[in-house]
Design a protein around this motif. Structure first.
Motif, PDB file in Angstrom:
ATOM      1  N   ILE A  77       0.830  -1.193   0.000  1.00 56.88           N
ATOM      2  CA  ILE A  77       0.000   0.000   0.000  1.00 56.88           C
ATOM      3  C   ILE A  77       0.874   1.257   0.000  1.00 56.88           C
ATOM      4  N   GLN A  78       0.225   2.410  -0.158  1.00 54.22           N
ATOM      5  CA  GLN A  78       0.917   3.690  -0.101  1.00 54.22           C
ATOM      6  C   GLN A  78       0.773   4.281   1.296  1.00 54.22           C
ATOM      7  N   GLU A 121      -2.577   5.228   3.534  1.00 48.57           N
ATOM      8  CA  GLU A 121      -3.694   4.304   3.346  1.00 48.57           C
ATOM      9  C   GLU A 121      -3.850   3.408   4.581  1.00 48.57           C
ATOM     10  N   ASN A 122      -4.991   2.771   4.672  1.00 48.01           N
ATOM     11  CA  ASN A 122      -5.234   1.812   5.744  1.00 48.01           C
ATOM     12  C   ASN A 122      -4.845   0.411   5.283  1.00 48.01           C
ATOM     13  N   THR A 162      -4.395   2.108  10.640  1.00 54.48           N
ATOM     14  CA  THR A 162      -4.870   3.301   9.939  1.00 54.48           C
ATOM     15  C   THR A 162      -3.705   4.235   9.628  1.00 54.48           C
TER      16      THR A 162
END
Lengths: 111, 111
Positions: B13-14, B17-18, B77
């Motif tokens: 993910i980046q 992001e969650n 989160t």
């Protein structure tokens, strides 16, 4: 307050040899558990020591043995090393059955 | 043997992001714990949820437990690059204190 310490950090052995890994628990902890973590896998429970006795044991052969000293430090001994014993060996300490705190591990390579 | 199974095996993910990771297990438990491991070193305890609890929060972490489905989820989160690590769920069966781990989820958070 020192956390859980393990020695050595890395170890290289040949098949058939014996090895001893050491663990000092976190201050105030009286229980030590040992885990084996193969590459890409989750840790697997080897055994747990409490009051210098092996309280619980996982599914590992008798080649794996341990000891706990009166100061709660512990050793893990592995005899007749096999290639498949190559892994990260983790020690965790706790106060009896409380939360377990892990050491940095010992990386064992068997050639 | 592995009690828990994490899903997905890998997650990319980046930052910001969650990240959600899931864990399923097979037998009734006393509690379920989540750990983080950086670069194959020691495990860091993140959070513990007991069998009579449904949700627990700790900072950016949120854990849920559904004992009827024998599953748990870990939500991180607003992920940061420093969250890059492997995440493991571990279960504790009533009457014991040993941890039974899953195979883990590798999380990569890109800046």
């Amino acid at each position: 307050d020192a956390g859980v310490t393990q020695s050595p950090t890395h170890l290289i052995k040949t098949r058939g040899q014996q090895v001893t890994l050491r663990c000092s628990p976190k201050s105030g902890h009286d229980t030590v558990s040992w885990y084996q973590q193969a590459l890409g896998q989750g840790p697997q429970f080897i055994f747990q020591y409490y009051e210098e006795e092996e309280r619980q044991r996982g599914n590992f052969p008798d080649r794996f043995s341990g000891h706990q000293y009166p100061n709660y430090s512990s050793e893990l001994n592995v005899n007749a090393l096999l290639l498949g014993d190559s892994a990260l060996y983790l020690c965790a300490s706790s106060l009896d059955r409380g939360a377990q705190y892990f050491g940095p591990g010992t990386r064992l390579t068997v050639l | 043997s592995q009690q828990g199974e994490e899903d997905p095996q890998a997650l990319s993910i980046q930052e910001g992001e969650n990240a959600t990771m899931n864990c399923s297990y097979k037998t009734s438990i006393n509690n379920l714990q989540w750990y983080r491991q950086n670069s194959g070193r020691g495990l860091v305890h993140l959070i513990l949820i007991r069998s009579n609890e449904r949700e627990k929060h700790s900072g950016r972490l949120r854990v849920t437990l559904d004992t009827s489905k024998k599953s748990s989820s870990l939500l991180i989160t607003a992920s940061r690059a420093a969250d890059t690590a492997s995440y493991f769920c571990a279960t504790v069966i009533s009457g014991y204190s040993t941890l039974t781990f899953g195979k883990g989820t590798m999380l990569l958070v890109s800046p």
